[in-house]
Design an enzyme around this catalytic site. Sequence first.
Site, PDB file in Angstrom:
ATOM      1  N   TYR A 145      17.016   8.193  -5.485  1.00  0.00           N
ATOM      2  CA  TYR A 145      15.966   7.537  -6.283  1.00  0.00           C
ATOM      3  C   TYR A 145      15.306   8.544  -7.222  1.00  0.00           C
ATOM      4  CZ  TYR A 145      11.740   4.685  -7.127  1.00  0.00           C
ATOM      5  OH  TYR A 145      10.703   3.967  -7.699  1.00  0.00           O
ATOM      6  N   LYS A 149      15.939   8.548 -11.174  1.00  0.00           N
ATOM      7  CA  LYS A 149      14.848   8.250 -12.117  1.00  0.00           C
ATOM      8  C   LYS A 149      14.618   9.418 -13.072  1.00  0.00           C
ATOM      9  CE  LYS A 149      13.236   4.133 -10.833  1.00  0.00           C
ATOM     10  NZ  LYS A 149      12.922   3.019 -11.736  1.00  0.00           N
ATOM     11  N   ASN A 190       3.665  -3.194   5.087  1.00  0.00           N
ATOM     12  CA  ASN A 190       3.865  -2.968   6.531  1.00  0.00           C
ATOM     13  C   ASN A 190       2.547  -3.070   7.301  1.00  0.00           C
ATOM     14  OD1 ASN A 190       6.574  -2.526   6.327  1.00  0.00           O
ATOM     15  ND2 ASN A 190       6.549  -0.429   7.105  1.00  0.00           N
ATOM     16  N   PHE A 191       1.545  -2.315   6.851  1.00  0.00           N
ATOM     17  CA  PHE A 191       0.276  -2.269   7.593  1.00  0.00           C
ATOM     18  C   PHE A 191      -0.383  -3.652   7.646  1.00  0.00           C
ATOM     19  CE2 PHE A 191      -0.961   2.540   7.067  1.00  0.00           C
ATOM     20  CZ  PHE A 191       0.177   2.884   7.805  1.00  0.00           C
ATOM     21  N   PRO A 274       6.463  13.039   0.519  1.00  0.00           N
ATOM     22  CA  PRO A 274       5.474  13.852  -0.205  1.00  0.00           C
ATOM     23  C   PRO A 274       4.133  13.931   0.536  1.00  0.00           C
ATOM     24  CG  PRO A 274       6.603  12.371  -1.707  1.00  0.00           C
ATOM     25  CD  PRO A 274       7.011  11.970  -0.322  1.00  0.00           C
TER      26      PRO A 274
HETATM   27  P1  NAD Z   1      11.200  -4.377  -6.293  1.00  0.00           P
HETATM   28  O1  NAD Z   1      12.232  -3.866  -5.364  1.00  0.00           O
HETATM   29  O2  NAD Z   1      10.289  -5.448  -5.824  1.00  0.00           O
HETATM   30  O3  NAD Z   1      11.868  -4.891  -7.650  1.00  0.00           O
HETATM   31  C1  NAD Z   1      13.040  -4.370  -8.180  1.00  0.00           C
HETATM   32  C2  NAD Z   1      13.866  -5.517  -8.729  1.00  0.00           C
HETATM   33  O4  NAD Z   1      15.063  -4.994  -9.323  1.00  0.00           O
HETATM   34  C3  NAD Z   1      14.307  -6.504  -7.647  1.00  0.00           C
HETATM   35  O5  NAD Z   1      14.076  -7.810  -8.079  1.00  0.00           O
HETATM   36  C4  NAD Z   1      15.793  -6.206  -7.486  1.00  0.00           C
HETATM   37  O6  NAD Z   1      16.512  -7.333  -7.027  1.00  0.00           O
HETATM   38  C5  NAD Z   1      16.164  -5.781  -8.885  1.00  0.00           C
HETATM   39  N1  NAD Z   1      17.353  -4.943  -8.953  1.00  0.00           N
HETATM   40  C6  NAD Z   1      17.663  -3.854  -8.190  1.00  0.00           C
HETATM   41  N2  NAD Z   1      18.829  -3.328  -8.568  1.00  0.00           N
HETATM   42  C7  NAD Z   1      19.292  -4.081  -9.612  1.00  0.00           C
HETATM   43  C8  NAD Z   1      20.445  -4.045 -10.422  1.00  0.00           C
HETATM   44  N3  NAD Z   1      21.400  -3.111 -10.249  1.00  0.00           N
HETATM   45  N4  NAD Z   1      20.588  -4.984 -11.388  1.00  0.00           N
HETATM   46  C9  NAD Z   1      19.652  -5.952 -11.573  1.00  0.00           C
HETATM   47  N5  NAD Z   1      18.527  -6.035 -10.821  1.00  0.00           N
HETATM   48  C10 NAD Z   1      18.355  -5.113  -9.858  1.00  0.00           C
HETATM   49  O7  NAD Z   1      10.370  -3.109  -6.789  1.00  0.00           O
HETATM   50  P2  NAD Z   1       9.052  -3.010  -7.674  1.00  0.00           P
HETATM   51  O8  NAD Z   1       8.008  -2.430  -6.847  1.00  0.00           O
HETATM   52  O9  NAD Z   1       8.817  -4.292  -8.376  1.00  0.00           O
HETATM   53  O10 NAD Z   1       9.500  -1.896  -8.725  1.00  0.00           O
HETATM   54  C11 NAD Z   1       9.885  -2.219 -10.046  1.00  0.00           C
HETATM   55  C12 NAD Z   1      10.168  -0.941 -10.808  1.00  0.00           C
HETATM   56  O11 NAD Z   1       9.006  -0.130 -10.836  1.00  0.00           O
HETATM   57  C13 NAD Z   1      11.290  -0.104 -10.199  1.00  0.00           C
HETATM   58  O12 NAD Z   1      12.078   0.432 -11.236  1.00  0.00           O
HETATM   59  C14 NAD Z   1      10.555   0.984  -9.468  1.00  0.00           C
HETATM   60  O13 NAD Z   1      11.318   2.153  -9.397  1.00  0.00           O
HETATM   61  C15 NAD Z   1       9.310   1.158 -10.330  1.00  0.00           C
HETATM   62  N6  NAD Z   1       8.193   1.701  -9.540  1.00  0.00           N
HETATM   63  C16 NAD Z   1       7.521   0.932  -8.640  1.00  0.00           C
HETATM   64  C17 NAD Z   1       6.487   1.492  -7.900  1.00  0.00           C
HETATM   65  C18 NAD Z   1       5.682   0.690  -6.911  1.00  0.00           C
HETATM   66  O14 NAD Z   1       4.815   1.249  -6.245  1.00  0.00           O
HETATM   67  N7  NAD Z   1       5.876  -0.593  -6.770  1.00  0.00           N
HETATM   68  C19 NAD Z   1       6.150   2.836  -8.067  1.00  0.00           C
HETATM   69  C20 NAD Z   1       6.885   3.595  -8.979  1.00  0.00           C
HETATM   70  C21 NAD Z   1       7.891   3.021  -9.722  1.00  0.00           C
HETATM   71  N1  UDP Z   2       4.237   5.036   5.762  1.00  0.00           N
HETATM   72  C1  UDP Z   2       3.675   4.877   7.021  1.00  0.00           C
HETATM   73  N2  UDP Z   2       3.986   3.762   7.731  1.00  0.00           N
HETATM   74  C2  UDP Z   2       4.811   2.788   7.248  1.00  0.00           C
HETATM   75  C3  UDP Z   2       5.375   2.944   5.962  1.00  0.00           C
HETATM   76  C4  UDP Z   2       5.068   4.088   5.244  1.00  0.00           C
HETATM   77  O1  UDP Z   2       2.909   5.729   7.487  1.00  0.00           O
HETATM   78  O2  UDP Z   2       5.032   1.785   7.962  1.00  0.00           O
HETATM   79  C5  UDP Z   2       3.880   6.242   4.983  1.00  0.00           C
HETATM   80  C6  UDP Z   2       5.054   6.981   4.378  1.00  0.00           C
HETATM   81  O3  UDP Z   2       5.572   7.934   5.297  1.00  0.00           O
HETATM   82  C7  UDP Z   2       4.412   7.641   3.174  1.00  0.00           C
HETATM   83  C8  UDP Z   2       3.344   6.639   2.742  1.00  0.00           C
HETATM   84  O4  UDP Z   2       3.099   5.820   3.885  1.00  0.00           O
HETATM   85  O5  UDP Z   2       3.779   8.843   3.543  1.00  0.00           O
HETATM   86  C9  UDP Z   2       3.759   5.767   1.575  1.00  0.00           C
HETATM   87  O6  UDP Z   2       5.005   5.217   1.862  1.00  0.00           O
HETATM   88  P1  UDP Z   2       5.741   4.146   0.951  1.00  0.00           P
HETATM   89  O7  UDP Z   2       7.071   3.887   1.565  1.00  0.00           O
HETATM   90  O8  UDP Z   2       4.844   2.983   0.733  1.00  0.00           O
HETATM   91  O9  UDP Z   2       5.893   4.830  -0.481  1.00  0.00           O
HETATM   92  P2  UDP Z   2       6.244   6.315  -0.982  1.00  0.00           P
HETATM   93  O10 UDP Z   2       5.020   6.708  -1.700  1.00  0.00           O
HETATM   94  O11 UDP Z   2       6.536   7.199   0.173  1.00  0.00           O
HETATM   95  O12 UDP Z   2       7.430   6.126  -1.855  1.00  0.00           O
END
Ligand code: NAD
Ligand code: UDP
Length: 317
Positions: A145, A149, A190-191, A274
């Site tokens: 990942y 990215k 989860n929480f 992290p």
């Molecule tokens: P999510 O998993 O809910 O959504 C991702 C979507 O992409 C899903 O609908 C999945 O089915 C689709 N997908 C995955 N692989 C695919 C492919 N090869 N072709 C077409 N569709 C595909 O995740 P999210 O939280 O909505 O994240 C969306 C974007 O934002 C991601 O790129 C993620 O890396 C980025 N992002 C999210 C967070 C966060 O905290 N939610 C943080 C940092 C970055």
């Molecule tokens: N984490 C946790 N319990 C859980 C899921 C995640 O303590 O059931 C912790 C995880 O180890 C990390 C933080 O919560 O330190 C955030 O995790 P998440 O998977 O939401 O996102 P991350 O920022 O690690 O990508």
Amino acid sequence: MKKRILVTGGAGFIGSHLCEHLLKEGDEVLCVDNFYTGRRGNIAHLLTNPYFEVMRHDICFPLYVEVDEIYNLACPASPVHYQFDPVQTIKTAVHGAINMLGLAKRLKAKILQASTSEVYGDPTIHPQPETYWGNVNPIGLRSCYDEGKRCAETLFFDYHRQHKLKIKVARIFNTYGPKMHPNDGRVISNFIIQALKGEDITVFGDGRQTRSFCYIDDMIYGIVKLMESPDDFTGPVNLGNPSEFSILELAEKVKQLTGSKSKIVFKPLPQDDPKQRQPDITLAKEKLDWKPMVDIEEGLKKTIEYFEALITKHVLL
Ligand code: NAD
Ligand code: UDP
Ligand code: UDP
């Protein structure tokens, strides 16, 4: 004039909120998703809108459509899901980016990349500004990942320099809210589910690691403001809420807000987790006039309501 906008990953958590927002703004939306982690339920309410279209497609393969703007969000975002099939994750990040950039190049369309705070890895600088190059393990469990990215960011900037593409790169920090997948595996979902079901709340490690959580509505405004910013502003720009908590504090807050009797239990810390994460959002404030407005308590309450409703409807069972 209505814009035709492609949202990849549009059935996911952030993507479905973005589709809804863009339709409300009066745009035409094409949602492309392979439903790997996304859900039809997230977009079901949009299907009757004549300006909304869904296409099942994996962005690792070329895509020929006609649009004016592209938001590239497709990629599993939860560690549990992106580590389940790491090769597919890195293919989505890298081949997916190449295909979407190729599409943007042919169409001369503006393209935004959903990048991540994970490009900073386990950061040695705190809070993290965009100028920090990061501390990423290239061969660990999170690398598919993180490095995927990072490579996507490289591709965006090379297409920008070499082909004069209009690009926008958002470094998204932990975001939460309604429509997160119930089995998403991320900490907030989860929480909340554990607390609502009276199960043990699983804190990984000693819970002293920190994260900064941004409510989904704030994130959507930030992403759209970035897309609409002047062409000479490409980012990368951090989008996130600077208010930082330890994971143990988060567990206690969820317990308190749900009124749950769940026990907090400690589980092993996953590899390369992290230790701290907090966005420096000076650049977003200056260039986008954006900052988050929803505090953790208000955001958690709305998210708890959402999961309570899912549990009542037995969607989780
Ligand atoms: P999510 O998993 O809910 O959504 C991702 C979507 O992409 C899903 O609908 C999945 O089915 C689709 N997908 C995955 N692989 C695919 C492919 N090869 N072709 C077409 N569709 C595909 O995740 P999210 O939280 O909505 O994240 C969306 C974007 O934002 C991601 O790129 C993620 O890396 C980025 N992002 C999210 C967070 C966060 O905290 N939610 C943080 C940092 C970055
Ligand atoms: N984490 C946790 N319990 C859980 C899921 C995640 O303590 O059931 C912790 C995880 O180890 C990390 C933080 O919560 O330190 C955030 O995790 P998440 O998977 O939401 O996102 P991350 O920022 O690690 O990508
Ligand atoms: N591509 C696509 N849709 C398009 C145009 C291109 O999916 O409308 C894909 C195409 O498969 C190619 C990739 O984007 O592999 C990169 O395109 P680019 O034009 O940069 O490279 P080239 O076609 O020269 O390999």
